[in-house]
Motif scaffolding. Structure first.
Motif, mmCIF file in Angstrom:
data_model
loop_
_atom_site.group_PDB
_atom_site.id
_atom_site.type_symbol
_atom_site.label_atom_id
_atom_site.label_comp_id
_atom_site.label_asym_id
_atom_site.label_seq_id
_atom_site.Cartn_x
_atom_site.Cartn_y
_atom_site.Cartn_z
ATOM 1 N N UNK A 29 0.848 -1.191 0.000
ATOM 2 C CA UNK A 29 0.000 0.000 0.000
ATOM 3 C C UNK A 29 0.888 1.247 0.000
ATOM 4 N N UNK A 30 0.828 1.973 -1.068
ATOM 5 C CA UNK A 30 1.714 3.127 -1.209
ATOM 6 C C UNK A 30 0.881 4.384 -1.362
ATOM 7 N N UNK A 31 1.203 5.418 -0.576
ATOM 8 C CA UNK A 31 0.457 6.676 -0.729
ATOM 9 C C UNK A 31 0.524 7.173 -2.172
ATOM 10 N N UNK A 32 -0.617 7.538 -2.688
ATOM 11 C CA UNK A 32 -0.657 8.059 -4.049
ATOM 12 C C UNK A 32 -0.785 7.001 -5.122
ATOM 13 N N UNK A 33 -0.593 5.738 -4.747
ATOM 14 C CA UNK A 33 -0.702 4.671 -5.748
ATOM 15 C C UNK A 33 -1.568 3.547 -5.183
ATOM 16 N N UNK A 34 -2.730 3.896 -4.722
ATOM 17 C CA UNK A 34 -3.566 2.901 -4.052
ATOM 18 C C UNK A 34 -4.259 2.013 -5.087
ATOM 19 N N UNK A 69 -11.265 -2.961 10.389
ATOM 20 C CA UNK A 69 -12.061 -3.063 9.176
ATOM 21 C C UNK A 69 -12.703 -1.714 8.821
ATOM 22 N N UNK A 70 -13.117 -0.994 9.849
ATOM 23 C CA UNK A 70 -13.766 0.293 9.588
ATOM 24 C C UNK A 70 -12.804 1.249 8.892
ATOM 25 N N UNK A 71 -11.559 1.242 9.344
ATOM 26 C CA UNK A 71 -10.574 2.109 8.692
ATOM 27 C C UNK A 71 -10.323 1.632 7.259
ATOM 28 N N UNK A 72 -10.233 0.304 7.098
ATOM 29 C CA UNK A 72 -10.028 -0.211 5.739
ATOM 30 C C UNK A 72 -11.205 0.149 4.839
ATOM 31 N N UNK A 73 -12.393 0.151 5.426
ATOM 32 C CA UNK A 73 -13.553 0.547 4.631
ATOM 33 C C UNK A 73 -13.432 2.014 4.221
ATOM 34 N N UNK A 74 -12.904 2.814 5.152
ATOM 35 C CA UNK A 74 -12.668 4.223 4.815
ATOM 36 C C UNK A 74 -11.665 4.361 3.687
ATOM 37 N N UNK A 75 -10.655 3.522 3.697
ATOM 38 C CA UNK A 75 -9.662 3.551 2.612
ATOM 39 C C UNK A 75 -10.329 3.151 1.299
ATOM 40 N N UNK A 76 -11.138 2.089 1.385
ATOM 41 C CA UNK A 76 -11.860 1.642 0.184
ATOM 42 C C UNK A 76 -12.725 2.760 -0.363
ATOM 43 N N UNK A 81 -7.470 8.913 3.789
ATOM 44 C CA UNK A 81 -6.352 8.980 2.849
ATOM 45 C C UNK A 81 -5.222 8.026 3.246
ATOM 46 N N UNK A 82 -4.588 7.455 2.258
ATOM 47 C CA UNK A 82 -3.475 6.543 2.525
ATOM 48 C C UNK A 82 -2.206 7.359 2.714
ATOM 49 N N UNK A 83 -1.678 7.291 3.899
ATOM 50 C CA UNK A 83 -0.422 7.968 4.199
ATOM 51 C C UNK A 83 0.543 6.935 4.773
ATOM 52 N N UNK A 84 1.789 7.311 4.840
ATOM 53 C CA UNK A 84 2.774 6.393 5.431
ATOM 54 C C UNK A 84 2.405 6.075 6.870
ATOM 55 N N UNK A 85 1.919 7.098 7.583
ATOM 56 C CA UNK A 85 1.532 6.877 8.980
ATOM 57 C C UNK A 85 0.370 5.894 9.069
ATOM 58 N N UNK A 86 -0.577 6.046 8.146
ATOM 59 C CA UNK A 86 -1.719 5.125 8.162
ATOM 60 C C UNK A 86 -1.243 3.694 7.924
#
Lengths: 745, 103
Positions: A29-34, A69-76, A81-86
């Motif tokens: 999982x890379x920020x900007x290239x999800x 799962x809730x956070x993953x759903x947010x990513x979906x 947003x996908x960040x390195x910290x996330x």
């Protein structure tokens, strides 16, 4: 109860695999290239673990998985947003999920507060990613006078098929007349009726409905007619159902829609139909009379029958891809079964015993009068062939791709890079190369050590790399391939290479090498495998404790493998591991030395020959060599190495078996006789006795005798040590040859 | 029985919905709604703080709204958070929420 334990075991086994899937996905999982497929795969993995956990009542685990799962759903859903910290948080969450599974497996509650920190971190991402609630200007002053929802169709628990059939027919017919499907689109109608206990297994209809929305333009209609009144409502039972109308591009197929419901297929009734655009001829709109599969629009392209009424076993909820309630839907049919490893091991052992028995019969058959019992001999030949095929088939069951080990390395590299402040790129190849499960399992620690070493010792920091004209990011290449019947794994880095002067001075300082000793580059490089050796000036978390490479070599050797290092100053280092593909059976050549029998792995043997005296030469004070196919080959006298009396000492009267090691170097083994090829069952010498130099394992021959299986590279090392330790006993009369003419072997 | 935070102001019961309306909160929410209607003819669910919501809790609110309509009581969902609104939209209940949260 026993059955439940079995289902739990299946759940934990599958969860372990799902954790690996999730981790692999998270590491990619890379920020900007999800990659949405990747995100979905992670979500599904976590969701499956949660669902199964709910079925077994692992409430703490389910609660935590829900947060994850809730956070993953947010990513979906692109709200988080996908960040390195996330990604770091999610990787930690995945680890913690593994811990929660471990607690659940042991039946222990997780210590209080175990998940608090990670949950808080997850929620921070959630609140940071999703827009916060905005309060309207004023609170409502008066309620609406009447309920909003009227039943769309009557609830009829006893007539689900009728309900579905009628509802679907009505919906499809009415819509086709009123609102034809645009060209290039399909209009799906999905009736989703969850069982009332769906929520208790950790499933959340809102996620599924949201996933459907992502497939196209969706209209969701909620059916509330089955709701009980306020006093009779049970909080955790679900009484809602939905009809979703989805106008989607033609590439959205039934599988994609089924994927949305894959975890709940056994816990709900689903009916899916599709309408295609009307045909091109405009003057004759097709009549709509039959909602079941017909050729003209509205066309029902697929329908999934209702799930069976019977309660499925609880563990069914843990299956990653349940059948979906419709056996005819081939896409959801499993092509694999899960077999207990003990059963496979018993099978492997039995095949091993069968191989021995077959060898014993072959031994007895040799004593039969020549030319007689021809049919028996042919039958035995066939039996030998079938035994070989059976052995290979059984071994292939135990074979696993090394990807299960390789997939752990990106994370290691990521962590090492973060610790050292270096920029590192990991490249892997040959992940699908298969090898015995035991070998795969024992590869993790050695590879971890070596990759850590490559990053910590081998790669330069980004600034230093830039100064010497290299890219700022160093590269570590991890590869696997089959070669000469073994698996060869290489770890290559493009760092500074082994600092030989430093290694040598450290070795002298530690008393591992005598001061003033002259060592070749290869010998210096190999000093790093000595116990207690380390060139690290400071002990770090990664390496420098001097317990690394010697342990690596010991682990590899215990698996019947070898390790070599090749380094070029300024360009990098390459570690080469060579391991047997299986630890159970091998094809060998039985040889005799004196009264002893040995087995040589067939994959090492090039040819056997009886040399002429003119082909033999002696290196003064070193060893004997033989000219074979235009090159000099070191001769190794097995009777000398193992102290066997009564053996043929003169190579011109004995036989020389030319063998090759994985690195391509050759040896000539002087033996009395070559007795024949045979499959042998490998019996661990270490497990039954102890490790011996030059010996890989032992076996039982057809006549019941124990024979040692030789380790060719080990023999080479033994012969070198013997040459350097003491003057060679006067064995064969050979002519002298100047030492410098010999290539190292 | 666990009840969520509520206050009774001049005959109007105000339920302060917590930020986390997950499955485990469905029972306390349902109990609170029942208790609210038992205590008053007007129940207002303050929903501004809701950050996570489960279908079970939405269902409880749905049943409460139906109860109010059928028994001539007053019920409203005040200041629904965006998260709650999104969840209701996902569930096909956006119209319901809009109607019961109107000022």
């Amino acid at each position: 109860m026993e059955d439940l334990s079995r289902f739990k075991q299946t759940y934990f086994d599958e969860s372990a695999e799902l954790l690996e899937v999730a981790e692999s996905g998270l590491l990619r999982l890379t920020p900007g290239e999800v990659d949405s497929d990747e995100v979905n795969a992670i979500f599904r993995a976590v969701h499956s673990i949660k669902g199964g956990g709910g079925a077994f009542g692992f409430t703490e685990l389910v609660a935590f998985a829900h947060e994850f799962e809730t956070v993953m759903d947010g990513v979906r859903n692109n709200t988080v947003p996908v960040t390195t910290e996330l990604v770091d948080t999610l990787i930690r969450a995945n680890d913690l999920l593994g811990q929660m599974l471990a607690y659940a497996r042991e039946g222990d509650p997780a210590p209080a507060g175990t998940t608090d920190g990670t949950v808080a971190a997850l929620r921070r991402h959630l609140s940071g990613g999703a827009p916060q609630a905005q309060a309207p200007a004023a609170a409502p002053a008066a309620p609406p006078p009447t309920p909003v929802y009227a039943p769309t169709y009557a609830d009829d628990e006893d007539d689900e098929a009728g309900l579905f059939g009628d509802a679907m027919a009505a919906i499809a017919a009415a819509r086709a007349e009123e609102d034809p499907v645009p060209p290039g689109k399909l209009r799906w109608t999905i009736v989703f009726r969850p069982r009332s206990d769906l929520l208790m297994s950790g499933n959340e209809p809102a996620f599924m409905l949201r996933a459907l929305r992502r497939l196209g333009d969706a209209t969701v209609e909620c059916h509330t007619d089955a709701l009980p009144n306020l006093q009779n409502l049970e909080a955790e039972l679900l009484h809602l159902s939905w009809t979703v109308t989805l106008l989607a591009d033609a590439d959205v197929d039934l599988d994609k829609i089924n994927d949305v419901f894959e975890f709940v297929a056994d816990d709900c009734d689903i009916r899916i139909t599709a309408e295609a655009p009307p045909p091109a001829a405009p003057e004759a709109p097709p009549p709509v009379t039959d909602p079941v599969p017909v050729a003209t629009p509205p066309t029902v392209v697929a329908a999934i029958p209702e799930a069976p009424k019977a309660e499925p076993p609880k563990a069914e909820a843990a299956r990653p891809r349940p059948n979906g309630g419709g056996a005819e839907h081939a896409g959801l049919t499993s092509h694999t079964i899960r077999v207990d490893l003990d059963k496979i091991d018993r099978l492997v052992n039995m095949v091993g015993e069968m191989v021995i028995t077959q060898a014993m019969i072959a031994e007895h058959v040799r004593e039969l009068p020549p030319g007689e019992f021809q049919e028996l001999l042919e039958g035995l030949e066939q039996l030998a062939q079938h035994t070989r095929e059976l052995r290979e088939s059984v071994m292939s069951i135990r074979a696993q791709p090394v990807s299960s080990v390789f997939s752990r390395m990106p994370r290691l590299v990521r962590e090492c890079a973060a610790t050292t402040g270096k920029e590192v790129q990991l490249v892997t190849s040959g992940e699908t190369t298969e090898v015995d499960k035991t070998v795969v399992e024992n590869l993790v620690d050695p590879l971890t050590h070596m990759i850590r070493n490559s990053i910590d010792h081998g790669l330069e920091g980004p600034d230093e790399r830039e100064r010497v004209g290299k890219p700022r990011a160093g590269t570590v290449h991890l590869s696997a391939q089959h070669r000469s019947g073994r698996i060869v794994i290489e770890i290559t880095d493009d760092g500074r290479g082994i600092n030989r002067p430093k290694v040598l001075s450290k070795a002298i300082e530690k008393g591992l090498v005598q001061p003033g000793a002259t060592l070749s580059d290869e010998e210096i490089d190999n000093l790093i495998f000595l116990p207690g050796f380390s060139t690290a000036d400071q002990v770090s978390n990664l390496s420098g404790r001097g317990v690394g490479m010697d342990v690596v070599r010991r682990n590899i050797t215990s698996l019947g493998g070898r390790i070599g290092v090749y380094s070029t100053p300024g360009e990098g280092s390459r570690f080469v591991l060579s391991l047997p593909l299986t630890l159970a059976v091998l094809d060998g050549m039985v040889i005799s030395v004196g009264e002893e029998r040995f087995v040589l792995p067939l994959t090492n043997i090039v040819e056997s020959l009886r040399p002429k005296a003119a082909d033999l030469h002696g290196l003064v004070g070193k060893c004997d060599v033989m000219m074979a196919r235009g090159e000099y080959v070191r001769l190794v006298y097995l009777h000398q190495l193992f102290g066997i009396p009564g053996a043929v000492a003169d190579p011109t009267h004995a036989l020389v078996v030319l063998v090759e090691t994985e690195d391509g170097s050759r040896l000539g083994l002087v033996v009395d006789e070559v007795l024949g090829q045979q499959q042998v069952v490998i019996k661990s010498l270490e497990a039954n006795f102890r490790r011996l130099d030059g010996v890989a394992a032992a076996t039982i021959l057809g006549d019941g005798r124990v024979a040692l299986i030789l380790d060719v590279a080990g023999l080479r090392e033994m012969s070198r040590h013997m040459d350097s330790r003491a003057p060679r006993p006067p064995s064969p009369p050979v002519a002298a040859l100047p030492a410098p003419a010999l290539e190292p072997v | 029985m666990t009840l969520i935070k509520w206050s009774d102001e001049g005959g109007t019961v105000r339920l302060g919905l917590p930020s986390d309306l997950d499955l485990a909160m469905a029972q306390p929410l349902l109990d609170s709604l029942r208790a609210g209607f038992a205590a008053s003819g007007t129940v207002i669910a303050e929903a501004a703080a809701v950050e996570r919501v489960s279908t079970a809790c939405v269902q409880a609110l749905l049943v409460a709204s139906r109860h109010a309509a059928e028994h001539n009581r007053t019920f409203a969902i005040a200041q629904p958070s965006e998260i709650l609104a999104e969840a209701c939209e996902d569930l096909g209940l956006d119209g319901w929420l809009k109607q019961w949260s109107q000022a």
